[in-house]
Design a protein around this motif. Sequence first.
Motif, PDB file in Angstrom:
ATOM      1  N   PHE A  60     -28.052 -43.162 -26.641  1.00 36.96           N
ATOM      2  CA  PHE A  60     -27.320 -44.268 -26.041  1.00 36.96           C
ATOM      3  C   PHE A  60     -25.939 -43.833 -25.531  1.00 36.96           C
ATOM      4  N   CYS A  61     -25.655 -44.220 -24.313  1.00 36.20           N
ATOM      5  CA  CYS A  61     -24.346 -43.986 -23.689  1.00 36.20           C
ATOM      6  C   CYS A  61     -23.979 -45.292 -22.996  1.00 36.20           C
ATOM      7  N   LEU A  62     -23.399 -46.197 -23.764  1.00 42.76           N
ATOM      8  CA  LEU A  62     -23.225 -47.577 -23.315  1.00 42.76           C
ATOM      9  C   LEU A  62     -21.765 -48.005 -23.389  1.00 42.76           C
ATOM     10  N   ALA A  85     -29.819 -35.869 -21.497  1.00 45.46           N
ATOM     11  CA  ALA A  85     -31.143 -35.599 -22.062  1.00 45.46           C
ATOM     12  C   ALA A  85     -32.126 -36.634 -21.528  1.00 45.46           C
ATOM     13  N   GLU A  86     -33.401 -36.303 -21.575  1.00 50.09           N
ATOM     14  CA  GLU A  86     -34.428 -37.218 -21.069  1.00 50.09           C
ATOM     15  C   GLU A  86     -34.435 -38.540 -21.825  1.00 50.09           C
ATOM     16  N   ASP A  87     -33.954 -38.532 -23.071  1.00 53.46           N
ATOM     17  CA  ASP A  87     -33.965 -39.766 -23.854  1.00 53.46           C
ATOM     18  C   ASP A  87     -32.697 -40.605 -23.681  1.00 53.46           C
ATOM     19  N   ALA A  88     -31.822 -40.198 -22.806  1.00 53.15           N
ATOM     20  CA  ALA A  88     -30.550 -40.915 -22.638  1.00 53.15           C
ATOM     21  C   ALA A  88     -30.762 -42.304 -22.043  1.00 53.15           C
ATOM     22  N   VAL A  89     -29.952 -43.246 -22.489  1.00 57.30           N
ATOM     23  CA  VAL A  89     -29.953 -44.619 -21.978  1.00 57.30           C
ATOM     24  C   VAL A  89     -28.510 -44.978 -21.655  1.00 57.30           C
ATOM     25  N   LEU A  90     -28.265 -45.345 -20.409  1.00 56.17           N
ATOM     26  CA  LEU A  90     -26.901 -45.605 -19.967  1.00 56.17           C
ATOM     27  C   LEU A  90     -26.758 -47.039 -19.480  1.00 56.17           C
ATOM     28  N   GLY A  91     -25.528 -47.560 -19.541  1.00 59.04           N
ATOM     29  CA  GLY A  91     -25.320 -48.900 -19.031  1.00 59.04           C
ATOM     30  C   GLY A  91     -23.962 -49.468 -19.380  1.00 59.04           C
TER      31      GLY A  91
END
Length: 260
Positions: free
Chosen positions: A107-109, A125-131
């Motif tokens: 998570f990069c939120l 990384a492929e598992d990164a989630v941004l927002g």
Amino acid sequence: MSPALVQYEINDFIAQVTLNNPPMNPLTAEAKQDLGRVFKELDEKSDQVRAVVLAGGGEKAFAAGADIKAFLELTPETALPRLERSHEIFSLVENYRWPVIAAIRGFCLGGGLELALCCDIRYAAEDAVLGFPEVNLSIFPGNGGMARGLHFLGLGRFKELVYTGRRISAAEAYEYGLVEKVVPTEALMEEALGLAKSIAKRGPLGVAGAKKVINQTRDLAVSEALAVESRNWSQLAATEDMKEGARAFVEKRKPVYRCR
């Protein structure tokens, strides 16, 4: 004494900075203070550094926003100095002498994404989630996200992300221009450190000068930017490294830079 919320180590001119409050590495006021402390210390040790890799501790997040509970006590009078202090700390990252590479996993939120945008380059990384999920709390990105986001995204795309609070995958972030590379999760640090090592091999004063000019000119008209560019370039003509680089090229050998 509790461990520092941000830690670092320097090896072979690469500083590895870690947000050390897993699993989510929230950017609390205390964590931001520690982040500022670390980059001030790195500034004092800039002769030992040529590039920085910034990552989150653990496997779940780079950084997932702020300490939401603290919002309950905020007033306009207390919120403003809090934001101003955040801007000061994030600017230490953005304007650090050497390039800073964000290694984004999980998570990069919210504030975490705002911090990543202060870095020069972002590998995800492929598992990164941004927002930017702030609108879910009836606020908006206030740690520099509004000011910096438009340097990475088109206006409509930026508005869409901010207005909806939608989370996006690493692949979407790459498509949108928020990150420069997406890599397998297990290879993230290897890739980020590899980039840092590649940068560290270049003429250090040229790299530092390029970063300075890019940061100073990105909001200027071309005519103004050219003046800044020319002034900083011409100052390199007084350095030993510039002459060494040219001499090594002519002599067909590897240059030996001394950062002077």
